[in-house]
Design a protein around this motif. Sequence first.
Motif, PDB file in Angstrom:
ATOM      1  N   UNK A   1      75.097  36.672  53.470  1.00 42.15           N
ATOM      2  CA  UNK A   1      74.657  37.669  52.648  1.00 42.15           C
ATOM      3  C   UNK A   1      73.098  37.850  52.858  1.00 42.15           C
ATOM      4  N   UNK A   2      72.604  38.911  52.738  1.00 42.83           N
ATOM      5  CA  UNK A   2      71.061  39.225  53.024  1.00 42.83           C
ATOM      6  C   UNK A   2      70.851  40.305  51.883  1.00 42.83           C
ATOM      7  N   UNK A   3      69.822  39.897  50.948  1.00 43.10           N
ATOM      8  CA  UNK A   3      69.421  40.614  49.707  1.00 43.10           C
ATOM      9  C   UNK A   3      67.952  40.135  49.320  1.00 43.10           C
ATOM     10  N   UNK A   4      67.142  41.211  49.498  1.00 42.57           N
ATOM     11  CA  UNK A   4      65.673  40.771  49.184  1.00 42.57           C
ATOM     12  C   UNK A   4      65.379  39.654  50.090  1.00 42.57           C
ATOM     13  N   UNK A   5      65.071  38.810  49.415  1.00 39.31           N
ATOM     14  CA  UNK A   5      64.419  37.566  50.156  1.00 39.31           C
ATOM     15  C   UNK A   5      65.703  36.502  50.450  1.00 39.31           C
ATOM     16  N   UNK A   6      66.548  36.576  49.667  1.00 37.36           N
ATOM     17  CA  UNK A   6      67.887  35.673  50.016  1.00 37.36           C
ATOM     18  C   UNK A   6      68.632  35.846  51.208  1.00 37.36           C
TER      19      UNK A   6
END
Length: 660
Positions: free
Chosen positions: A408-413
């Motif tokens: 998962x890639x979302x914002x800073x995560x």
Amino acid sequence: MEKDDVVSAMVFLIIPLIMRPILASGDPVFTFCKTDSGNYTLNSPFESNLKLLLESLPSNTAVTGFYDNSTVEDPKVYAQALCRGDVNSTVCRDCTKNASQEILKQCKTEDAMIWFELCQVRYSMQNFFSLMIYTGKYPDQNYLEKNLSINPVRFDKVLTYLIDNISSEAAIDPSKRLFATGEIKFSRKETIYGLVQCTRGISESSCHNCLVDALGDLHACCDSRQGGIIVSANCNVRFQLYQFYNASSVFLTYPSSKGPKLKIWMVVVIACIPISVIAVVVGSCAVCHGRNKRTQRDDEKSQKTLLHELTSHTGVAITQDGELVSAEELSFMDLSTIVAATDNFSDSNKLGQGGFGTVYKGVLADGKEVAVKRLSRRSWQGLEELKNEVILIAKLQHRNLVKLLGCGIEGEEKLLVYEFMPNRSLDFFIFDSEKRIELNWKTCYNIIAGIARGLLYLHEDSRLKIIHRDLKPSNVLLDDEMEAKISDFGMARIFGENQYSANTRRIVGTYGYMAPEYAMEGLFSVKSDVFSFGVILLEIISGKKNSGFYLTEHAQTLLAYAWRLWNEGKELEFVDPLLMESCPTTEVLKCMHIGLLCVQEDPADRPTISYVLVLLGNESASLPHPKQPLFVVARVIQTDHIPTTNLSVNHLTVSSLSPR
């Protein structure tokens, strides 16, 4: 001037004069005669050149406290001297002279180093001036220090805070010349005094990295003692509960967990802050906001680059809105799904923490248990490891490799989702006295074979040729049937079809499991993984950990201990007594033999992992006699510049590759 002041001043001047001969002519703190470098012949040209060079050290070093030089005529000899940053030129000259004479008495090898309290001297037939290698030494005086009678946990935290701060000061402030001292109150009665120093001529980041490694070794030897010292070729660290240096030092205060209470007069002052100050604050916020926007744009640019690289390697599609569409080889998950599965990354679900991030247990909506690695959000490391691991594991499928279920890639995560391993990792079993009871020889043998099969797939049988580079027990996970699965491919490297070795400027991995050619020269190959496998094999058999083995009474390293018992015909003394109850003697001794073959110093003498599996499966196979392994594996300090704000050994780099 008052009479008492005069007396005090005289005492202050006299004490250093009384102490100087004692400090300068004391016994060495540590002497290292590198035996594998070869011995020089008495009255040889090498010895003559060495003596001439050492004779020049005292007077030259006394000028600035540091000096290095080499002979003009062959055979070349290189020498270096460093005095402690708080001594004067006279003490420096006397100490260096004493050290130069003493190293000639104690060492007849072509590479040696000696440390005194106030200076150090090194010589070699190899040019080591620009070679940044960390090999921490543990002087015997550490074990003469008394144990603490106070809270050791808090003491460790305060000591770490002190050494961290003065290490940064030494490395960053040019005026300090890579030397700093400091003191910090541990209690009302006790103060900790610390000193750090690096050899001059190395970069600030190399100095800081060296001191970080030395602090780690200081914890290993001296956490519960009232003093400790670690010496190495490029840096030294020391602490005591008394002031042992003669320099002005920074006084630090350990931060309190409780915030300060505001008194009434403080409230009044705060309430009367001029409006002009508020205006300055508002202006500063505007500037910061602009910087944050630029940083955010840079982060978004890096992330877009990453996503497109993943697309080209895995076949993942990206929509016009930037959303990820799952490919056949990889599944992308929403952040909300992963947050729900881990109970918002609850500490109760925390499984462990590594160099790149924290691992949590999670339960998906369908009841499936998973392990979620939450990668670093504070630097590019997380992006790099995610790219490295997704590109590799998405293409690798084998029963002895941990399966990547999605990411998962979302914002800073940046998150990686793996299959869950209920029995955690191998180190929890072989190094825990209670857990180890659950292991019989059959289980251990299956684990050994499973690791070997996983490596064989990586090295020879997969679509790609992969070098893991960080194989260790904590990266070998165990499923519910105790089947071994290799994990953590963040440091792995892909080789070309006809490529057999490569070289890198930056070393990554774990001390104790690195092959010597990799730790010292940055050279890695499939034989680097074979070396790590051999160390793990010997750890499984003995139940002892290679890292930190020097703290035992047996030998300097686990490899040295295994080799000595093998030569003396006492191999069974090496085997964990708990395993002896369930193992055929011939089988366990064969595994010990294989382990020694895998940790040979020369990579050419190590077997391939395919041959290891042949040996494991063939009772009548004839094994070659192992040679003596290299007992000390160095940790290399990076020679390229690394920003001091983000210092870590777990860096991914672009390596220079060379076919054999």
